[in-house]
Design a protein around this motif. Structure first.
Motif, PDB file in Angstrom:
ATOM      1  N   PHE A   1      11.937   2.346 -45.317  1.00 21.09           N
ATOM      2  CA  PHE A   1      12.713   3.454 -44.744  1.00 21.09           C
ATOM      3  C   PHE A   1      13.576   4.108 -45.818  1.00 21.09           C
ATOM      4  CE2 PHE A   1      16.685   5.012 -42.942  1.00 21.09           C
ATOM      5  CZ  PHE A   1      16.203   5.960 -42.077  1.00 21.09           C
TER       6      PHE A   1
ATOM      7  N   LEU B   1      10.750   3.284 -39.517  1.00 24.16           N
ATOM      8  CA  LEU B   1      11.707   3.415 -38.412  1.00 24.16           C
ATOM      9  C   LEU B   1      11.006   3.184 -37.071  1.00 24.16           C
ATOM     10  CD1 LEU B   1      14.259   4.260 -36.902  1.00 24.16           C
ATOM     11  CD2 LEU B   1      13.660   6.636 -37.354  1.00 24.16           C
TER      12      LEU B   1
ATOM     13  N   PHE C   1      12.104   0.427 -34.449  1.00 24.45           N
ATOM     14  CA  PHE C   1      12.496   0.885 -33.112  1.00 24.45           C
ATOM     15  C   PHE C   1      11.744   0.112 -32.034  1.00 24.45           C
ATOM     16  CE2 PHE C   1      11.971   3.759 -29.455  1.00 24.45           C
ATOM     17  CZ  PHE C   1      13.293   4.037 -29.166  1.00 24.45           C
TER      18      PHE C   1
ATOM     19  N   GLN D   1      20.180   5.037 -29.146  1.00 21.81           N
ATOM     20  CA  GLN D   1      19.962   6.072 -30.170  1.00 21.81           C
ATOM     21  C   GLN D   1      21.078   6.048 -31.221  1.00 21.81           C
ATOM     22  OE1 GLN D   1      20.290  10.865 -30.470  1.00 21.81           O
ATOM     23  NE2 GLN D   1      19.415  10.090 -28.577  1.00 21.81           N
TER      24      GLN D   1
ATOM     25  N   VAL E   1      20.681   5.175 -35.266  1.00 21.08           N
ATOM     26  CA  VAL E   1      21.085   6.175 -36.266  1.00 21.08           C
ATOM     27  C   VAL E   1      22.155   5.599 -37.184  1.00 21.08           C
ATOM     28  CG1 VAL E   1      22.228   8.392 -36.584  1.00 21.08           C
ATOM     29  CG2 VAL E   1      20.435   8.176 -34.881  1.00 21.08           C
TER      30      VAL E   1
ATOM     31  N   THR F   1      21.978   4.664 -41.168  1.00 22.85           N
ATOM     32  CA  THR F   1      22.722   5.509 -42.107  1.00 22.85           C
ATOM     33  C   THR F   1      23.811   4.723 -42.822  1.00 22.85           C
ATOM     34  OG1 THR F   1      24.082   6.245 -40.264  1.00 22.85           O
ATOM     35  CG2 THR F   1      22.324   7.716 -40.963  1.00 22.85           C
TER      36      THR F   1
ATOM     37  N   LEU G   1      13.228   8.204 -29.559  1.00 23.59           N
ATOM     38  CA  LEU G   1      12.773   7.981 -30.936  1.00 23.59           C
ATOM     39  C   LEU G   1      12.729   9.299 -31.716  1.00 23.59           C
ATOM     40  CD1 LEU G   1      11.659   6.150 -33.143  1.00 23.59           C
ATOM     41  CD2 LEU G   1       9.385   6.379 -32.128  1.00 23.59           C
TER      42      LEU G   1
ATOM     43  N   GLN H   1      14.562  11.903 -31.231  1.00 23.32           N
ATOM     44  CA  GLN H   1      15.940  12.316 -31.541  1.00 23.32           C
ATOM     45  C   GLN H   1      16.500  11.521 -32.709  1.00 23.32           C
ATOM     46  OE1 GLN H   1      17.581  11.811 -27.640  1.00 23.32           O
ATOM     47  NE2 GLN H   1      17.338  13.965 -27.098  1.00 23.32           N
ATOM     48  N   ILE H   2      16.161  10.243 -32.752  1.00 28.90           N
ATOM     49  CA  ILE H   2      16.616   9.424 -33.884  1.00 28.90           C
ATOM     50  C   ILE H   2      16.008   9.976 -35.178  1.00 28.90           C
ATOM     51  CG2 ILE H   2      16.492   7.129 -34.938  1.00 28.90           C
ATOM     52  CD1 ILE H   2      16.497   5.996 -32.042  1.00 28.90           C
ATOM     53  N   HIS H   3      14.722  10.289 -35.130  1.00 30.95           N
ATOM     54  CA  HIS H   3      14.067  10.858 -36.320  1.00 30.95           C
ATOM     55  C   HIS H   3      14.759  12.142 -36.761  1.00 30.95           C
ATOM     56  CE1 HIS H   3      10.646   8.449 -37.474  1.00 30.95           C
ATOM     57  NE2 HIS H   3      10.313   8.263 -36.209  1.00 30.95           N
TER      58      HIS H   3
ATOM     59  N   ARG I   1      17.796  13.119 -36.221  1.00 32.31           N
ATOM     60  CA  ARG I   1      19.144  12.909 -36.755  1.00 32.31           C
ATOM     61  C   ARG I   1      19.112  12.250 -38.118  1.00 32.31           C
ATOM     62  NH1 ARG I   1      22.734  10.113 -32.236  1.00 32.31           N
ATOM     63  NH2 ARG I   1      24.277  10.273 -33.895  1.00 32.31           N
ATOM     64  N   LEU I   2      18.052  11.486 -38.370  1.00 36.86           N
ATOM     65  CA  LEU I   2      17.983  10.778 -39.658  1.00 36.86           C
ATOM     66  C   LEU I   2      17.247  11.586 -40.723  1.00 36.86           C
ATOM     67  CD1 LEU I   2      17.181   7.153 -38.489  1.00 36.86           C
ATOM     68  CD2 LEU I   2      19.294   7.944 -39.533  1.00 36.86           C
TER      69      LEU I   2
ATOM     70  N   ARG J   1      19.083  12.973 -43.828  1.00 38.28           N
ATOM     71  CA  ARG J   1      19.642  11.918 -44.678  1.00 38.28           C
ATOM     72  C   ARG J   1      18.546  11.171 -45.417  1.00 38.28           C
ATOM     73  NH1 ARG J   1      24.749  10.596 -41.999  1.00 38.28           N
ATOM     74  NH2 ARG J   1      24.804  11.683 -40.042  1.00 38.28           N
ATOM     75  N   ASN J   2      17.412  10.991 -44.735  1.00 44.44           N
ATOM     76  CA  ASN J   2      16.378  10.167 -45.327  1.00 44.44           C
ATOM     77  C   ASN J   2      15.431  10.948 -46.223  1.00 44.44           C
ATOM     78  OD1 ASN J   2      15.244   7.609 -45.568  1.00 44.44           O
ATOM     79  ND2 ASN J   2      13.586   8.139 -44.189  1.00 44.44           N
TER      80      ASN J   2
ATOM     81  N   PRO K   1      13.835  12.465 -49.280  1.00 42.26           N
ATOM     82  CA  PRO K   1      14.015  12.229 -50.700  1.00 42.26           C
ATOM     83  C   PRO K   1      14.467  13.499 -51.411  1.00 42.26           C
ATOM     84  CG  PRO K   1      11.691  12.163 -50.102  1.00 42.26           C
ATOM     85  CD  PRO K   1      12.458  12.320 -48.847  1.00 42.26           C
TER      86      PRO K   1
END
Lengths: 201, 236
Positions: free
Chosen positions: A24, A32, A36, A62, A66, A70, B77, B79-81, B83-84, B87-88, B90
């Protein structure tokens, strides 16, 4: 992604949590997905038991995923990913619960408060569940809300989060003896409340 | 067991929770069993601990929780993707997609302007340095002095102001003129004299005559930025 692929990826012997986290971090979003599906059940159970509300529990799950992903620098592998995740999920659930209680108090204080609106907040019983199960769940949910928060959280992390005493102690930053004590008295109180409800009905 | 019956104070009752959950080691579990054998009235207390233990859950606790549909799980899932994702992602250098296009457009525009300036103003910057007093040079208007040795002028770092000779009237220029005052007939094949903007005084500047390359219409430039005077109508 098909269910078949997910099922194959979720085999615990395929990849460790640490390997998935590394993937990840390297930008592989599939990692992820595996994390999950590996931990959604236990995370949801904990959130649901602390909130008693399906949609809020999903929100807490959720939030937990997150934040846990993070803040991996804080995690640093000192505990398992599961305990790290459940710590954040339970925090998020308790925060959501406090927000919801404040919101309900505000609504109750409104002069035009309609009781039918509050009914929407209560958990909805699945029609497929037996009455006995639904009754027990509702009774348990109601009894859980009457426990002091530290006892409730300890109980939920152990029973629904399936964490060992050592893991619960790590998550909450308390001793094993305190975990033991909280669980003992939480169960005493729950049993007493459920018996009381049973005798009333 | 009568709940109010006294239990011996020397035994930690919390151990019953750990015993019900299978969390005790063999030695501690043996102690509990030994104690329970001596105090059968405490077995009910143990059963109360077992009833709400995951070790003895018959599905009534976990199975009773309403379970989200796969659609709800999928939405969570996703929504998590979402939000991330930022940040994730590269690192991709100066940006991607739209910002790359903007960068490319800016670089292209600068290149185009540089090319236009180069071909329109074929300066020979190394051939600089007036040998005569600038005032004399200005008086002669167009009879440019020859190059004076290998003296070089640093290339101007700021944007150049461009004006034709008709746009300005040179009243004076100092002998220390070192940077871009360019006077001559196009194409500028002869030796050039250079001066900075601080070394000349503008009496009048017609904004309409200014090159679109500059936005400055100040009649008295406040900075010594380099300036090129474009003597398009300079008489020999």
């Amino acid at each position: 992604m098909s269910g078949f692929v997910l099922a194959a990826e979720c085999r615990p012997d395929v990849e460790s949590d640490a390997q998935l986290i590394e993937r990840f971090r390297a930008g592989d979003s599939k990692a992820l997905d595996v994390l999950f599906y590996r931990y959604r059940t236990v995370a949801y159970r904990v959130a649901y038991r602390l909130l008693g509300h399906e949609a809020d529990a999903l929100d807490a799950v959720q939030e937990g995923f997150v934040k846990s992903l993070t803040r991996l620098d804080s995690f640093a592998g000192r505990s398992s990913f599961k305990t790290w995740l459940l710590r954040i999920v339970s925090n998020a659930a308790l925060d959501l619960g406090r927000q919801r209680r404040r919101h309900e108090q505000k609504r109750r204080s409104l002069p035009d408060h309609d009781a039918s609106e509050l009914a929407l907040v209560a958990p909805v019983t699945e029609p497929t569940q037996t009455l006995e199960q639904a009754d027990l769940r509702q009774a348990l949910d109601a009894a859980l809300t009457q426990l002091p928060e530290p006892q409730r959280r300890t109980f939920v992390l152990h029973v629904d989060g399936e964490l060992s005493y050592r893991e619960v102690a790590d998550v909450l930053g308390i001793s094993m003896g305190t975990v033991m004590s909280r669980l003992f008295y939480a169960r005493q109180k729950l049993r007493s409340l459920l018996e009381e409800r049973s005798s009333q009905s | 067991m009568n709940r109010s019956s006294p239990l011996p104070p020397d035994f930690p009752l919390e151990w019953l929770a750990a015993y019900a959950d299978g969390e005790l080691d063999v030695v501690a579990a043996g102690r509990v069993e030994h104690w329970l054998a001596e105090h059968p009235e405490a077995v009910e207390l143990l059963e109360g601990q077992r009833w709400l233990s995951p070790q003895h859950d018959d599905g009534a606790m976990h199975g009773a929780i309403p379970w989200p549909s796969e659609t709800q799980w999928h939405a969570t899932l996703q929504q998590i993707h979402q939000r991330l994702q930022p940040r994730n992602a590269p690192s991709r250098g100066i940006g991607s997609g739209r910002s790359r296009l903007i960068w490319a457009a800016c670089i292209g525009l600068v290149g185009l302007l540089c090319g236009w300036a180069f071909w329109s103003l074929p300066l020979r910057l190394p051939q600089v340095g007036p040998t005569e007093a600038p005032s004399q040079f200005i008086e002669r208007r167009g009879t440019l002095p020859p190059a004076n040795g290998p003296e070089t002028v640093p290339m101007p770092a700021e944007p150049l102001s461009i004006a034709s000779a008709d746009d300005v009237e040179i009243v004076s220029i100092s002998a220390e003129a070192q940077q871009a005052l360019v006077v001559g007939r196009l194409p500028l094949t002869e030796a050039l004299s250079l001066a900075s903007a601080s070394e000349v005084t503008f009496l009048r500047v017609d904004p309409e005559e200014f090159s679109p390359l500059t936005t400055s219409t100040s009649a008295t430039p406040s900075s010594p930025s380099p300036m090129i005077l474009w003597p398009s109508r300079l008489e020999p």
